[in-house]
Design an enzyme around this catalytic site. Structure first.
Site, PDB file in Angstrom:
ATOM      1  N   LYS A  89       6.336 -21.630 -26.598  1.00 20.86           N
ATOM      2  CA  LYS A  89       5.391 -22.741 -26.718  1.00 20.86           C
ATOM      3  C   LYS A  89       5.187 -23.014 -28.208  1.00 20.86           C
ATOM      4  O   LYS A  89       5.220 -22.084 -29.031  1.00 20.86           O
ATOM      5  CB  LYS A  89       4.075 -22.329 -26.054  1.00 20.86           C
ATOM      6  N   SER A 164      -1.601 -26.313 -19.941  1.00 13.39           N
ATOM      7  CA  SER A 164      -1.119 -26.945 -21.142  1.00 13.39           C
ATOM      8  C   SER A 164       0.296 -26.522 -21.535  1.00 13.39           C
ATOM      9  O   SER A 164       0.907 -27.150 -22.391  1.00 13.39           O
ATOM     10  CB  SER A 164      -2.063 -26.583 -22.303  1.00 13.39           C
ATOM     11  N   SER A 188      -3.346 -22.225 -18.124  1.00 11.33           N
ATOM     12  CA  SER A 188      -2.306 -23.028 -18.772  1.00 11.33           C
ATOM     13  C   SER A 188      -0.884 -22.548 -18.537  1.00 11.33           C
ATOM     14  O   SER A 188       0.067 -23.248 -18.894  1.00 11.33           O
ATOM     15  CB  SER A 188      -2.551 -23.098 -20.279  1.00 11.33           C
TER      16      SER A 188
END
Lengths: 493, 499
Positions: A89, A164, A188
């Protein structure tokens, strides 16, 4: 489902060949070279990614160089991820990789040091091939709040990936890497895993070092892996889940796999029926109930439980997460790095304009909420009370776990929704986290596993939680569950 | 303190007849550890800007704080010295505000659960000042303004500090500066801090208010910020008392505010009002677990604790048979006591400690005073004794061996501190070696007796007091180089032989 065909014909004939476990085997035996595999993989990514928008920076040159480096030496015993490509990420620090957190604020910002997880992965022979899209500063449940644009769900590009960690989730589901890393502050990783039909595991708070993870809600954040098989989750946890002197909240000891010796029979699992009453889509409820029924056949016992404090989940979470975020995001002030507004009059103007221009709407909303919650005169009513309820919730969970092995819950109330369906109503979006947040508030481990949905159906994820520190048992349970074929990834199927 | 025993500031003394003065002091003291409080970067002064930095003290995204246990030990040490209660559990908190020298946008400090609670410090006049708390925190970087440009040096960012907060127990400017001096001698003696005032490693904020004598309610207070000298603190407080008095007497109101001290004009100047002060939005630091301090750890710190001035003074009286007064004076300063002890050890068996103390308290301390005056600093701010240890040892040895007389020693001392030359050099250069051989002494004594027939006859007729006159004359003629004991002996012999 036109995507299914695109994937299977060109790149993936047999999904099993592309798990980390099997890749390590073929690389170590010399059957295949990591660099050869990467060439093929990059072709696949470059063809598919433009539409999905999962990877924001593919580091081909770097990855190939690293593969050659690995190939120059014989694989060593501790290199459990020898040659395995991994996507991270965009909020995890790796030297020279973009760490933009999908924010205009950090446009062009590159990693200045390696996160502890990166050091661990690279020591184990992994190759970080690129970084993934996300909601700005990890705030969002659909990956619709990103300076890089939305991430599309490989099962239906009209639908969201979840957030997310949407980019990492899609990267794993679309076969860009067998293992990807996200961060889970309120769901997330688990929610996008459920939307994309893969596994997402949030470890016990402190089990994986946060050093190098850009902070959102420090007491909730946890770097968490995605994979298409439980074995791969187990493998990556062996590498990244250990004590770290650089993270004072990191736990002693390390993850010790129990995957080898595990049976489902006799396991006791709690279900909070009251949570299933409202807001669940039919397909989710159906999948949830059918797995429960099927598991009973394997000797798993289900018990109805109640955790009264769960009714405060959202309010407690949004006070604590936003309060911490308001402080964590103070460092983006335009002074040392990141976006700095032009033509400002004085210091306050510089702060105010840089931050107004650099942050997106959702981030600003949460900074304002958090700032308010911590303000003099409001602290006790908001932050102080939220901490008290959080403590109560942790105690309630702990006492339930005295008599149970796991708790069973949906991961999200629906399957992946269409773009724009929830994004204009923050409260509606926040509701998507109601099942995942409790694990963050109480620090317990939780895994989202993909149910076996019918052809053409959207993926559905369900969630199992365990007591604090019982990560290995939870993974072993999920692995046993996977072996029954009652669950399994729907990625690329 | 002055003869009136309250204050030496006449205006303040007048005010104190009608008003009670209330002073509380917060001291920020930089911890003398090798690395910073929450990061692994080096803690060093004077290195080139932004050279002692790492991701944590730069506040880079993703960096996390870790606790420097040595800083915690020093805070415990401070607490033990102040008889504070060391808390088994204390909590770090974030103090949020924006400033370029604060890279994270918050300072890690302690708020409602500091590491030490309570405690006391006894002033030289015997008064007990209560301590409210000692807490651990981190320092900020430094803004440097170059024309229209501002630069920031983060070398100091994240360096460990302790904040020591007193109760509002002080009632005069002198008590405040006594408190500060005493606390300073503690942190320096205990190796907690180098206590360098000039560099801001020991800085004080004073909260000052006055209230009518019969009042039970404290007056509104003002905070004088960052005073870095004992004398200035005293003067700033004296000024502030007068200022508040004038405002109140004129029917005005004191507003809670922060004031700075202008040492050139000797006034305090309002900086910002506290009512409009920032809301720091304190909350527990989620990146650091509560700080747990075990009893075993406290015991360990206690064992490794350097000597406090009080116990050192007791040891000096006992071990070196020093008068209490000498011991107290010498141990008041760390640099003095260690200098003195080095002398005693080096001259063991050669010079009595009391003689060393005499030398130290007259010659050396006078030289220190002059040196400090010349540098424009107060005596407490000296970082070392301005007389080299080797020179002192050499001088005392020369005297002990009889090579030079006491009078010559004084002369050499002056020469030594003004030129920096060693005593041996000076003795050689000026031919100051003491004359001890009987023939030379006898010769000079004979001469003196011959030259003063009048005094001789008076002496012989019973005016024995004149013996001193002969000694004086002999020493004068010889330029003080004769061994005085021998001169005494010789004169006695010669004069008696004339009877």
């Amino acid at each position: 489902m036109s995507y299914k065909n695109q994937f299977s014909s060109v790149y993936v004939n047999e999904l099993k060949e592309h798990t980390a476990m099997s890749l390590v085997k073929t690389f170590c035996s010399g059957e295949r070279k990591p660099s050869q595999y990467l060439e093929q993989l990059f072709e696949h990514i470059e063809r598919i990614n433009p539409e999905l928008n999962a990877i924001t920076s593919l580091q081909k040159e770097y990855a190939l160089l690293r593969a050659k480096e690995l190939e120059a030496k014989k694989p060593e015993a501790h290199q459990m991820l020898y040659g395995v490509p991994i996507v991270i990420k965009e909020n995890i620090q790796k030297v020279d990789f973009p760490v933009e957190c999908a924010s205009k604020m950090l446009k062009g910002y590159r990693g200045q040091f390696n996160a502890t997880v990166i050091e661990s992965l690279e020591n184990a022979g992994a190759i970080i091939i690129g970084s993934a899209n996300m909601d700005e500063f990890a705030m969002g449940s659909a990956n619709e709040h990103s300076s890089h644009g939305v991430v599309r769900n490989p099962h239906d590009p009209k639908r969201v990936s979840g957030g997310s960690s949407g980019g990492s989730s899609v990267a794993c589901a679309a076969g860009f890497a067998p293992i990807t890393l996200g961060s889970d502050t309120g769901g997330s990783v688990r929610e996008p895993a459920a939307f994309c039909g893969i596994y997402g595991f949030k470890p016990t708070y402190g089990r994986v070092s946060r050093y190098g993870l850009v902070a959102f809600g420090s007491s909730l954040d946890q770097i968490s892996p995605f994979a298409r098989s439980v074995e791969d989750l187990d493998l990556v946890l062996k590498v990244i889940a250990h004590e770290d002197p650089l993270d004072s909240t990191s736990l002693r000891g390390c993850y010790e796999s129990q995957i080898e010796k595990y049976t489902l029979k006799g396991k006791k699992i709690g279900v909070i029926r009251s949570l299933l009453k409202a807001g669940l889509d039919d397909n989710v409820l159906q999948e949830f109930q059918s797995l429960e029924e099927n598991l009973k056949k394997y000797g798993v016992e289900f018990v109805d439980i109640e955790i009264p404090s769960l009714e405060h989940t959202l309010s407690v979470y949004y006070v604590i997460a936003c309060a911490e975020a308001s402080s964590n995001l103070s460092r983006y002030d335009g002074i040392r790095f990141g976006h700095r507004a032009e033509g400002t009059e004085d210091l306050n103007d510089l702060y105010s304009k840089s931050r107004s221009e650099g942050f997106g709407a959702e981030v600003k909303r949460r900074i304002m909420l958090g700032t308010f919650a911590l303000s003099a005169g409001y602290y006790d009513a908001f932050y102080g009370r939220a901490l008290a309820v959080r403590d109560m919730m942790a105690k309630e969970f702990a006492s339930v776990f005295e008599k149970l092995d796991f708790i069973y819950m949906p991961t999200a109330p629906t399957s992946a929704f269409k773009f724009g369906e929830n994004s204009h109503d923050p409260l509606k979006e926040y509701l998507y986290d109601v099942f995942t947040i409790p694990a963050n508030l109480t620090g317990i481990p939780a895994i989202s596993v993909p149910t076996k949905v019918g052809m053409g159906c959207l993926p559905v994820g369900v969630q199992f939680m365990a007591a604090k520190g019982r990560d290995a048992e939870l993974i072993a349970f999920a692995s046993a569950l996977e072996k029954t074929k009652l669950i399994g990834t729907t990625a690329l199927v | 303190m002055s003869e009136n025993n309250l204050t030496s500031y006449p205006n303040v003394l007048e005010i104190m007849k009608k008003y009670d003065v209330v002073i509380g002091i917060e001291v920020h003291c930089q911890l003398a550890t090798k690395s910073k409080m929450f990061s692994h970067a080096k803690n060093a002064y004077g290195d080139s800007p932004n050279s002692n930095i790492d991701p944590t003290c730069l506040g880079l995204p993703g960096a996390l704080p870790t606790i420097n246990e040595e800083c915690v030990n020093l805070a415990i040490r401070m607490g033990l010295a102040l008889k504070s209660e060391i808390q088994p559990v204390s909590v770090f908190a974030r103090k949020n505000y924006f400033y370029p020298d604060l890279p994270k946008g918050y300072q890690i400090t302690q708020y409602d659960k500091p590491i030490c609670l309570g405690g006391e410090l006894i002033l030289p006049n015997g008064k007990k000042i209560n301590i409210e708390r000692v807490q651990i925190e981190e320092d900020a970087g430094k803004n440097i303004h170059v024309g229209a440009t501002s630069l920031v040096d983060y070398n100091r960012s994240g360096v460990g500090l302790i904040e020591i907060v007193s109760a509002p127990d002080m009632t005069s400017p002198e008590e405040a500066s006594d408190y500060l001096r005493k606390l300073h001698s503690y942190v320096v003696n205990l190796d907690i801090s180098d206590g360098d005032l000039e560099r801001g490693n020991f800085r004080a904020d004073a909260n000052v208010s006055i209230m009518p004598k019969d009042s039970k309610v404290f007056g509104q207070r003002c905070e004088i910020k960052n005073v870095n000298s004992f004398k200035y603190l005293e003067k700033a407080i004296a000024y502030e008392i007068e200022r508040q008095y004038e405002v109140i007497e004129a029917g005005g109101k004191i507003h809670m505010e922060t004031r700075g001290y202008d040492s050139e004009k000797n006034i305090t100047v309002g900086q910002r009002s506290k009512e409009s002060a920032k809301d720091y939005r304190y909350f527990p630091e989620p990146d650091l677990p509560p700080l747990i301090v075990s009893l075993e750890r406290i015991e360990k710190v206690k064992k490794l604790m350097p000597e406090l001035p009080e116990s050192k003074a007791a040891r000096f009286t006992e071990k070196y048979s020093l008068p209490e007064y000498d011991a107290k004076v010498i141990t008041a300063s760390r640099i003095n006591s260690s200098y003195f002890e080095s002398l005693v050890t080096s001259l063991l068996g050669k010079v009595e400690p009391k003689n060393i103390s005499n030398y130290f308290m007259t010659d050396v301390m006078r030289a220190s005073k002059l040196f400090a005056e010349a540098k424009g600093i107060s005596l407490d701010e000296l970082l070392e004794v301005p007389v080299s240890l080797e020179n002192s040892i050499s001088l005392l040895s020369l005297q002990a061996s009889g090579t030079i007389s006491g009078r010559i020693a004084k002369e050499i001392f002056e020469e030594m501190i003004s030129t920096g030359k060693s005593p041996v050099e000076i003795v050689k250069e000026k031919n100051l070696v003491q004359i001890s051989d009987d023939t030379s002494i006898a010769k000079i004594c004979e001469q003196v007796i011959l030259d003063n027939p009048e005094q001789l006859s008076q002496y012989l007729s019973g005016k024995e007091k004149l013996f001193g006159f002969f000694v004086g004359q002999t020493m004068k003629i010889s330029g003080g180089k004769l061994n005085p004991a021998k001169v005494n002996e010789m004169l006695k012999k010669l004069l008696d032989s004339k009877k």
